[in-house]
Design an enzyme around this catalytic site. Structure first.
Site, PDB file in Angstrom:
ATOM      1  N   TYR A 131       0.771  -1.248   0.000  1.00  0.00           N
ATOM      2  CA  TYR A 131       0.000   0.000   0.000  1.00  0.00           C
ATOM      3  C   TYR A 131       0.802   1.299   0.000  1.00  0.00           C
ATOM      4  O   TYR A 131       0.233   2.366  -0.225  1.00  0.00           O
ATOM      5  CB  TYR A 131      -0.978  -0.005   1.185  1.00  0.00           C
ATOM      6  CG  TYR A 131      -2.044  -1.063   1.027  1.00  0.00           C
ATOM      7  CD1 TYR A 131      -3.091  -0.888   0.143  1.00  0.00           C
ATOM      8  CD2 TYR A 131      -1.980  -2.263   1.733  1.00  0.00           C
ATOM      9  CE1 TYR A 131      -4.061  -1.856  -0.028  1.00  0.00           C
ATOM     10  CE2 TYR A 131      -2.942  -3.245   1.573  1.00  0.00           C
ATOM     11  CZ  TYR A 131      -3.975  -3.037   0.682  1.00  0.00           C
ATOM     12  OH  TYR A 131      -4.935  -4.000   0.504  1.00  0.00           O
ATOM     13  N   PHE A 407     -10.369  -4.927  10.941  1.00  0.00           N
ATOM     14  CA  PHE A 407     -11.355  -4.927   9.847  1.00  0.00           C
ATOM     15  C   PHE A 407     -10.651  -5.330   8.584  1.00  0.00           C
ATOM     16  O   PHE A 407      -9.435  -5.498   8.569  1.00  0.00           O
ATOM     17  CB  PHE A 407     -12.053  -3.564   9.695  1.00  0.00           C
ATOM     18  CG  PHE A 407     -11.139  -2.396   9.504  1.00  0.00           C
ATOM     19  CD1 PHE A 407     -10.735  -1.994   8.227  1.00  0.00           C
ATOM     20  CD2 PHE A 407     -10.667  -1.679  10.594  1.00  0.00           C
ATOM     21  CE1 PHE A 407      -9.878  -0.911   8.061  1.00  0.00           C
ATOM     22  CE2 PHE A 407      -9.824  -0.589  10.441  1.00  0.00           C
ATOM     23  CZ  PHE A 407      -9.435  -0.207   9.175  1.00  0.00           C
TER      24      PHE A 407
END
Ligand SMILES: CC(C)(COP(=O)(O)OP(=O)(O)OC[C@H]1O[C@@H](n2cnc3c(N)ncnc32)[C@H](O)[C@@H]1OP(=O)(O)O)[C@@H](O)C(=O)NCCC(=O)NCCS
Length: 407
Positions: A131, A407
Site C-alpha cells: 500500500y 477490519f
C-alpha cells in the site's frame, strides 16, 4: 463512472459495485484469502459487505478484483474525529494479479473517498509491500504480549469488579460501551453498525466476554478465547488464553481486566496480540519480564485523502513554524506547501523546510515516529536542517497512536 484499463490479456472495467453483485465480489475476496465462501458463511457476512462504497474490476463481465470501505471517523492527535474510509475487502483473483488491477481499483477508490469528503483512509495490510505506493503509510504499530507467571506490584491500580456476560447481553453491551468510552487515542475509529454486523457475531459470539466496573460504572471490556495446550507428553500445560479485543476507559480498568485474566484457572499463559506500544501492563508487574513482547507489527496504515483538512484538524506541539512541502501525484489537490505552527497548519507559498510524499506524511501524522527518524532513514527530504528539531516537537504527541479495531 467506469474506467477501462488495458491488460495484456484483455480489458478490465473498473466501476462501483451494483446491488446484486455483492456475493460474486465476495467470492473474489474469499478465493484470494484462501477461504471457501459457503452459503452459510455468506449469510453471516452479507450485512458487512454492502455494494455501497465498493468497486469491482470486471473481465468479460465477471468480477476479478474488488476493494471497498465503510464510513467511520478516526481520532487524530488533539481529540477530533475526522471522516474516514476504513478500507477492507481488497483482492484480485490469482489469475489476474500483477497487471495493474489493484492500482486501478485504488485510484478509483481514492478519488471516490475525496469526492465523499473523507479526510482520511485507513486499512490493515495483509502484506507490508502493497500500500505504500498508493500513499498509505504505517501510522500505528502493535505489539504482541505473552504473559505468564505474573503478579501485580503493590502500587498497581486495584479495585473494581469484573463480571462475565452471556452472549446476548454482551452483544448489546459491548458495542454500547465501546461507543460510550469514546476514541481515547489517535488512530481509533468509530465502530459503526456495518462493522458490528459481523463482529457482533464473530468477535463476541466466539469469545468469552468480561466487563470491568469501576466507581463510575462499566468502564472496560475484554473478549478472550482459550485453547487447550495439553499434550500426551505435557498433561499439565493448561490452556493458552488469547485476548481478542480489550478496551478500557483508564489504566485502572486495564489493570482490573488483566488481574481477572491472570486469575483464570488452568491457564498457563495469556497472549495479547496487537496491543498499543505503550501498553501499561509490564509497568504494573513485580517482574516486568513476565510480560514478554513476542512480536512488533505494523497496525494501521493511513492515507491522508485531504491533506489541508487533516493538517488543520490535528493538535500540534510546541516549536518554531516549519514548512512541509507535499508532492502527491495520485491526489494532486494535496500537493503544496503547508506551514505548521503550534496553533495550526495552513497552505503557504513560503520556502519549504522539509519535503515528502503522502506515505511518509501518513507515518508522521499520528505521531508514531518523529520526523528526524524518518529523515535519517531517507524517507523525508530535509531542505533546512535547523527546522528538523522543531518538526520533531510539532509532530510529537502525548499518547501513542493505536487503532485497536480489526477490519
Ligand atoms: C495484493 C493484491 C490485491 C495485488 O493486486 P494486483 O492487481 O496484483 O496489484 P497490481 O498489479 O496493481 O500491483 C501494483 C504494484 O504492486 C506490486 N504488488 C502488488 N501486490 C504485491 C504484493 N503482494 N507483494 C509485493 N508487491 C506487490 C506489483 O508488483 C506492482 O508493482 P509495480 O507497479 O512496480 O509493477 C493481490 O495480490 C491479492 O489479491 N492478494 C491476496 C489478497 C490480499 O492480500 N489482499 C489485500 C488485503 S489487505
Amino acid at each position: 463512472m467506469t474506467i477501462t484499463v488495458r491488460g495484456s490479456s484483455g480489458d478490465y472495467r473498473i466501476r462501483p459495485l451494483e446491488p446484486g453483485e455483492e456475493r460474486a465480489a465476495f467470492e473474489v475476496l474469499g478465493r484470494a484469502l484462501h477461504r471457501t465462501v459457503t452459503d452459510e458463511y455468506w449469510a453471516r457476512r452479507e450485512g458487512s459487505f454492502p455494494a455501497e462504497r465498493r468497486f469491482g474490476a470486471f473481465a468479460s463481465g465477471e468480477p476479478v478484483g474488488v476493494t471497498g470501505s465503510f464510513a467511520t471517523r478516526l481520532a487524530v492527535p488533539g481529540g477530533k474525529a475526522l471522516p474516514a474510509a476504513a478500507v477492507d475487502g481488497v483482492a484480485v483473483r490469482a489469475d489476474h494479479t500483477r497487471r495493474g488491477v489493484l492500482t486501478a481499483l485504488m485510484a478509483a477508490q481514492l478519488a471516490d473517498c475525496a469526492r465523499r469528503g473523507d479526510v482520511l483512509a485507513v486499512l490493515h495490510a495483509s502484506e507490508a509491500t502493497i500500500y505504500g505506493r498508493f500513499g498509505y503509510g504505517i501510522a500505528s504499530r502493535g505489539q504482541s504480549l505473552r504473559v505468564a507467571g505474573a503478579s501485580f506490584r503493590a502500587d498497581a491500580p486495584s479495585g473494581g469488579e469484573v463480571r462475565l456476560l452471556g452472549t446476548a447481553e454482551a452483544q448489546e453491551l459491548v458495542p454500547r460501551l465501546y461507543a460510550e468510552m469514546g476514541l481515547s487515542r489517535a488512530g481509533m475509529i468509530e465502530r459503526r453498525e456495518v462493522w458490528w454486523s459481523y463482529a457482533r457475531e464473530r468477535l463476541i459470539g466466539e469469545h468469552q466476554v468480561a466487563v470491568h466496573s469501576g466507581p463510575r460504572g462499566d468502564d472496560g471490556f475484554v473478549l478472550y478465547r482459550t485453547e487447550d495446550l495439553r499434550t500426551f507428553d505435557q498433561p499439565n500445560l493448561g490452556a493458552a488464553l488469547t485476548v481478542g479485543d480489550l478496551h478500557a476507559a483508564d489504566t485502572a480498568a486495564v489493570a482490573g481486566l488483566w488481574r481477572f485474566l491472570l486469575r483464570v484457572d488452568l491457564v498457563s499463559e495469556v497472549r495479547a496480540p496487537g496491543r498499543p506500544l505503550d501498553d501499561p501492563l509490564a509497568a504494573m508487574l513485580t517482574d516486568p519480564r513476565a510480560c514478554a513482547v513476542t512480536g512488533l507489527d505494523d497496525e494501521s496504515w493511513l492515507r491522508l485523502v485531504d491533506v489541508p483538512a487533516a493538517l488543520a484538524a490535528r493538535e500540534w506541539g510546541p516549536g518554531e513554524p516549519v514548512v512541509v512541502e507535499v508532492a502527491d501525484p495520485q491526489l494532486p489537490a494535496n500537493s503544496g506547501r503547508y506551514r505548521i505552527t503550534p496553533g495550526g497548519a495552513e497552505a503557504t507559498t513560503g520556502a519549504a523546510d522539509l519535503r515528502t510524499g503522502p506515505e511518509t506524511l501518513a507515518m508522521l501524522y499520528l505521531g508514531d515516529r518523529p520526523p528526524s527518524a524518518l529523515a535519517a532513514a531517507g524517507r523525508l527530504e530535509v531542505l533546512n536542517p535547523a527546522a528538523l528539531p522543531h518538526a520533531d516537537t510539532l509532530f510529537a504527541t502525548r499518547v501513542t497512536p493505536w487503532c485497536g479495531t480489526p477490519f
